[in-house]
Design a protein around this motif. Structure first.
Motif, PDB file in Angstrom:
ATOM      1  N   LEU A 106       0.803  -1.229   0.000  1.00 56.06           N
ATOM      2  CA  LEU A 106       0.000   0.000   0.000  1.00 56.06           C
ATOM      3  C   LEU A 106       0.831   1.272   0.000  1.00 56.06           C
ATOM      4  O   LEU A 106       0.474   2.256  -0.665  1.00 56.06           O
ATOM      5  N   ILE A 107       1.936   1.282   0.742  1.00 54.12           N
ATOM      6  CA  ILE A 107       2.663   2.529   0.994  1.00 54.12           C
ATOM      7  C   ILE A 107       3.986   2.560   0.229  1.00 54.12           C
ATOM      8  O   ILE A 107       4.889   1.758   0.499  1.00 54.12           O
ATOM      9  N   PRO A 108       4.113   3.502  -0.721  1.00 49.60           N
ATOM     10  CA  PRO A 108       5.383   3.647  -1.433  1.00 49.60           C
ATOM     11  C   PRO A 108       6.461   4.169  -0.464  1.00 49.60           C
ATOM     12  O   PRO A 108       6.155   4.893   0.483  1.00 49.60           O
ATOM     13  N   ASN A 109       7.705   3.811  -0.691  1.00 53.97           N
ATOM     14  CA  ASN A 109       8.805   4.297   0.152  1.00 53.97           C
ATOM     15  C   ASN A 109       8.494   4.084   1.631  1.00 53.97           C
ATOM     16  O   ASN A 109       8.513   5.019   2.435  1.00 53.97           O
ATOM     17  N   LEU A 110       8.204   2.868   1.978  1.00 56.03           N
ATOM     18  CA  LEU A 110       7.723   2.529   3.315  1.00 56.03           C
ATOM     19  C   LEU A 110       8.700   2.921   4.423  1.00 56.03           C
ATOM     20  O   LEU A 110       8.292   3.247   5.525  1.00 56.03           O
ATOM     21  N   GLY A 111       9.975   2.892   4.130  1.00 49.86           N
ATOM     22  CA  GLY A 111      10.951   3.276   5.157  1.00 49.86           C
ATOM     23  C   GLY A 111      11.612   2.090   5.826  1.00 49.86           C
ATOM     24  O   GLY A 111      12.544   2.255   6.605  1.00 49.86           O
ATOM     25  N   TYR A 112      11.129   0.907   5.550  1.00 50.86           N
ATOM     26  CA  TYR A 112      11.743  -0.304   6.086  1.00 50.86           C
ATOM     27  C   TYR A 112      11.359  -1.482   5.206  1.00 50.86           C
ATOM     28  O   TYR A 112      10.366  -1.434   4.483  1.00 50.86           O
ATOM     29  N   SER A 160     -13.556   2.193   8.748  1.00 44.80           N
ATOM     30  CA  SER A 160     -12.571   1.194   9.167  1.00 44.80           C
ATOM     31  C   SER A 160     -11.482   1.916   9.943  1.00 44.80           C
ATOM     32  O   SER A 160     -11.488   3.147  10.048  1.00 44.80           O
ATOM     33  N   ILE A 161     -10.519   1.170  10.456  1.00 42.17           N
ATOM     34  CA  ILE A 161      -9.454   1.806  11.230  1.00 42.17           C
ATOM     35  C   ILE A 161      -8.439   2.521  10.348  1.00 42.17           C
ATOM     36  O   ILE A 161      -7.515   3.141  10.859  1.00 42.17           O
ATOM     37  N   GLY A 162      -8.614   2.462   9.026  1.00 48.76           N
ATOM     38  CA  GLY A 162      -7.720   3.201   8.150  1.00 48.76           C
ATOM     39  C   GLY A 162      -7.650   2.627   6.756  1.00 48.76           C
ATOM     40  O   GLY A 162      -8.018   1.473   6.512  1.00 48.76           O
ATOM     41  N   THR A 163      -7.183   3.429   5.824  1.00 48.85           N
ATOM     42  CA  THR A 163      -6.987   2.977   4.453  1.00 48.85           C
ATOM     43  C   THR A 163      -6.010   1.810   4.418  1.00 48.85           C
ATOM     44  O   THR A 163      -4.927   1.876   4.989  1.00 48.85           O
ATOM     45  N   ILE A 323      -6.139   0.760  -4.666  1.00 50.91           N
ATOM     46  CA  ILE A 323      -6.177   1.464  -3.387  1.00 50.91           C
ATOM     47  C   ILE A 323      -4.827   2.125  -3.140  1.00 50.91           C
ATOM     48  O   ILE A 323      -3.775   1.507  -3.271  1.00 50.91           O
ATOM     49  N   LYS A 324      -4.876   3.403  -2.785  1.00 50.78           N
ATOM     50  CA  LYS A 324      -3.663   4.163  -2.518  1.00 50.78           C
ATOM     51  C   LYS A 324      -3.671   4.658  -1.079  1.00 50.78           C
ATOM     52  O   LYS A 324      -4.726   4.914  -0.500  1.00 50.78           O
ATOM     53  N   ALA A 325      -2.487   4.769  -0.498  1.00 51.44           N
ATOM     54  CA  ALA A 325      -2.378   5.321   0.851  1.00 51.44           C
ATOM     55  C   ALA A 325      -2.966   6.729   0.860  1.00 51.44           C
ATOM     56  O   ALA A 325      -2.694   7.531  -0.035  1.00 51.44           O
ATOM     57  N   GLY A 326      -3.794   7.011   1.841  1.00 49.07           N
ATOM     58  CA  GLY A 326      -4.419   8.329   1.946  1.00 49.07           C
ATOM     59  C   GLY A 326      -5.762   8.425   1.258  1.00 49.07           C
ATOM     60  O   GLY A 326      -6.435   9.464   1.334  1.00 49.07           O
TER      61      GLY A 326
END
Length: 327
Positions: A106-112, A160-163, A323-326
């Motif tokens: 879901l999240i580009p450039n997740l950081g880990y 829901s609790i989030g995207t 589905i995109k983050a945000g």
């Protein structure tokens, strides 16, 4: 070699040999100080509650303090990043939710990197998800909600609790399966979600049985379906959605314990053993089971295999629904 030199070398070797067991014991001793337990969602949700139940038990069990720190945001990715970047000494651990299996897609450039930068430790437990409605809503079961969504596309909204949460993806998958068009309302965790459905600001919500059960018992929300293959004893009257028009559907929430990569193996072994012991404590079993969690306790290898399967399954739903983050 002189006799004196031989004795000196021998006594030195004996001293070193005597220190080796002590060094090994020191490496295996965990915990010897306060442990920070990062709950990767805000206060009030299931991750927060599971973390605090375990922290209380572990503090009693080990004689060292386990302090819960809520670090929410980005469907758990912010707190997880903090764990990944922490010192690999076993004193910063994280409690993650099912979004942990979605965020890599879901999240580009997740950081880990989920498996290079983190250590999978223990699968804490699993739970069905429940669909609940505010008491003022007319829906008595999930089949009625489906009928309303079919009759007037776009008229039914759910929180829901989030995207990218499993609740969001489960409803998206159901929508695809049945050709439904309903509107997703993302929240920043279970606490804010339940606050809004109790207040009537969102008509329908999907969350873990753990999250919704207290509100069902208080009479502020009504369960209309569960995502397990069988009814959940905590939610009498809420039948599986698979028996309400969504043939073959099943999905479960889950909670897991992670740490930074490169922790010493003896420390990992100690962490796993202490958490597995805590999960068997009567007080923990009672509190978690009473709210719909099926306790697991699976260790690092089994938990990592479970994570990989979850990532593969939900990646398809994310991509199929764009589905995109945000969102």
């Amino acid at each position: 070699m002189s006799r004196r030199l031989f004795k000196s070398l021998l006594s030195g070797a004996v001293a070193v040999a005597a220190l080796l067991p002590l060094a090994a014991q020191a490496a295996e001793a965990w915990p010897t100080r306060t442990v920070r337990l990062v709950a990767v969602f805000p206060p009030g949700g299931s991750v927060d509650q599971v973390s605090r139940i375990l922290a209380q038990q572990l503090s009693q069990q080990t004689g060292q303090q386990f302090v819960v720190e809520n670090k929410g945001g980005a469907a758990g990715a912010i707190g997880t990043t903090a764990v990944a970047k922490s010192d690999p000494d076993g004193y910063t651990l994280g409690v993650v939710f099912d979004t942990h299996g979605v965020n890599p897609t879901l999240i580009p450039n997740l950081g880990y990197d989920t498996f290079k930068d983190l250590q999978s430790l223990v699968l804490l437990g699993t739970s069905a998800m429940a669909i609940v409605v505010n008491q003022k809503q007319p829906y008595k079961n999930f089949a009625e909600l489906i009928a309303a969504a079919k009759a007037k596309p776009g008229s039914v909204s759910f929180g829901s609790i989030g995207t990218g949460s499993l609740g969001h993806l489960a409803m998206a998958q159901i929508g695809n399966q049945l050709g439904l068009d309903w509107t997703h309302v993302p929240y920043r965790g279970g606490g804010p979600l339940m606050t809004d459905i109790v207040a009537g600001h969102v008509p329908v919500a999907i969350g873990s049985v753990f999250l919704v059960t207290p509100h069902v018992k208080s009479g502020t929300v009504r369960p209309i379906g569960v995502t397990s293959s069988k009814p959940d004893p905590n939610l009498p009257g809420a039948e599986p959605v698979a028996q309400q028009g969504v043939a073959g559907f099943e999905a479960e929430s889950w909670w897991g314990l992670i740490g930074p990569a490169k922790m010493p193996e003896p420390v990992v072994a100690s962490i796993v053993a202490e958490f597995q012991k805590a999960l068997k404590a009567p007080a923990v079993v009672e509190k978690l089971s009473a709210q719909g969690i099926v306790i697991s306790g699976a260790g690092p290898k089994e938990f990592e295999a479970f994570e990989r399967k979850e990532i593969q399954r939900w990646a398809k739903v994310v991509k199929d629904n764009n589905i995109k983050a945000g969102d």
